[in-house]
Design an enzyme around this catalytic site. Structure first.
Site, short mmCIF file in Angstrom:
data_model
loop_
_atom_site.label_atom_id
_atom_site.label_comp_id
_atom_site.label_asym_id
_atom_site.label_seq_id
_atom_site.Cartn_x
_atom_site.Cartn_y
_atom_site.Cartn_z
N ASP A 38 0.86 -1.19 0.00
CA ASP A 38 0.00 0.00 0.00
C ASP A 38 0.89 1.23 0.00
O ASP A 38 2.13 1.12 0.07
CB ASP A 38 -0.94 -0.01 1.23
N ASP A 64 3.46 1.82 -4.74
CA ASP A 64 2.48 2.52 -5.56
C ASP A 64 2.19 1.60 -6.74
O ASP A 64 3.03 1.44 -7.64
CB ASP A 64 3.03 3.87 -6.04
N TYR A 173 -14.16 5.45 -13.32
CA TYR A 173 -14.24 4.33 -12.38
C TYR A 173 -14.93 3.12 -13.03
O TYR A 173 -14.42 2.00 -12.97
CB TYR A 173 -15.00 4.77 -11.11
N LYS A 177 -13.20 -0.57 -13.89
CA LYS A 177 -13.65 -1.82 -13.27
C LYS A 177 -14.14 -2.82 -14.31
O LYS A 177 -13.98 -4.03 -14.14
CB LYS A 177 -14.73 -1.51 -12.23
N THR A 208 -16.70 1.12 3.80
CA THR A 208 -15.25 1.27 3.97
C THR A 208 -14.95 2.76 3.89
O THR A 208 -15.83 3.56 3.55
CB THR A 208 -14.45 0.56 2.84
N THR A 211 -16.41 4.60 0.81
CA THR A 211 -17.82 5.02 0.70
C THR A 211 -18.23 5.94 1.86
O THR A 211 -19.39 6.36 1.93
CB THR A 211 -18.76 3.79 0.70
#
Ligand code: NAP
Length: 268
Positions: A38, A64, A173, A177, A208, A211
């Site tokens: 991360d 990254d 987004y 996806k 999470t 959101t």
């Protein structure tokens, strides 16, 4: 009784937060050693503690995922530490170009600002770089080591229900996806001969940091929940359990598949 992932090593990108963190804890409880990749070591500390509390070993590799060389270094570090990588969960992602996890970044007052005809091209490029190209880089780096070492592994890419639903203002987004879903299918075919399975998960709305901005607003939370017949936001653990199935031998005849832990979003 032995855990379902006893003796396995899992690399989890985005493991410092949300779905990645819950997956790391779940896998550790089933006996896996875990490599957390991360951006922030400080935020990864809690995940490392959870994995160790579950009685397993964890390593943090600052990565990254949108940078090719950092994925190669991640794969090398995992092999150097544990000698193998059996599982990859590619969960690193951003909801939009200005997203910083754990911070509520207000969107523009005018939501049409995110429409393709208005969106700054750099925003599109950032989201695609992390959510799609980054996943490809991580998959590639780990899959190459699996092939070289003869490891019959399981690769799990975190896509989204947004791969199927057009969200106005979030084309970057949604496209990223949908791309992850197709990447998963192509890789599944390319790697099947090596005994490596590649599957995706397409979560609905999950509680999470990603959101938190939207779900903190009661009206928006109700709207999100209304799309899911089970009548609640998903928990990160709902996704972690799906990843556990795909990581374990119980899914040994699954490849190129996407599973949707989404509270029934697509029933209608
Ligand atoms: P989260 O809590 O924000 O976790 C995402 C993690 O990815 C963060 O720790 C973030 O680090 C990290 N990350 C972002 N860019 C990165 C990069 N370039 N390299 C390495 N790490 C990076 O969000 P989440 O909800 O768990 O999301 C995990 C995955 O699930 C994402 O791919 C997301 O798109 C997908 N998903 C989420 C939902 C949902 O409702 N939550 C639904 C469908 C799919 P920083 O915080 O430091 O940026």
């Amino acid at each position: 009784m032995a855990g379902r992932l006893e003796g396995r090593v899992a690399v989890i990108t985005g493991g410092a937060s949300g779905i990645g963190r819950a997956t790391a804890a779940r896998f550790a409880a089933e006996g896996a050693r875990v490599v957390i990749a991360d951006l922030s070591e400080a935020r990864a500390q809690e995940t490392l503690s959870e994995v160790r509390a579950a009685g397993s070993e964890a390593l943090f590799v600052k990565t990254d995922t949108s940078v090719l060389a950092e994925n190669e270094a991640l794969a090398d570090a995992a092999i150097a530490a544990f000698g193998t990588v059996d599982i990859l969960v590619a969960a690193a992602g951003v909801s939009n170009a200005r997203y910083i996890s754990g911070e509520v970044v207000e969107g523009p007052a005018d939501r049409t600002a995110g429409f393709i005809i208005n969106k700054p091209v750099e925003y599109w490029e950032k989201v695609l770089a992390v959510n799609l190209t980054g996943v490809m880089y991580t998959d590639r780096a780990i899959a190459r080591r699996m092939v070289d070492l003869g490891i019959k592994g399981s690769i799990i890419n975190i896509s989204s229900a947004a791969s199927k639903v057009p969200l106005p203002g979030a084309a970057d987004y949604c496209v990223s996806k949908a791309g992850v879903w197709m990447l998963t299918k192509v890789l599944a075919v390319e790697l099947a001969g090596h005994g490596i399975r590649v599957n995706a998960i397409g979560p609905g709305y999950i509680d999470t940091p990603m959101t938190a901005g939207a779900s903190g607003d009661e009206a928006r939370r109700r709207q999100m929940v209304s799309t899911m017949p089970l009548g609640r936001m998903g928990e990160a653990e709902d996704v972690a359990n799906t990843a556990l199935f795909l990581a374990s031998d119980e899914s040994s005849f699954f490849t190129g598949e996407i599973l949707f832990p989404d509270g029934g979003m697509f029933t209608g």
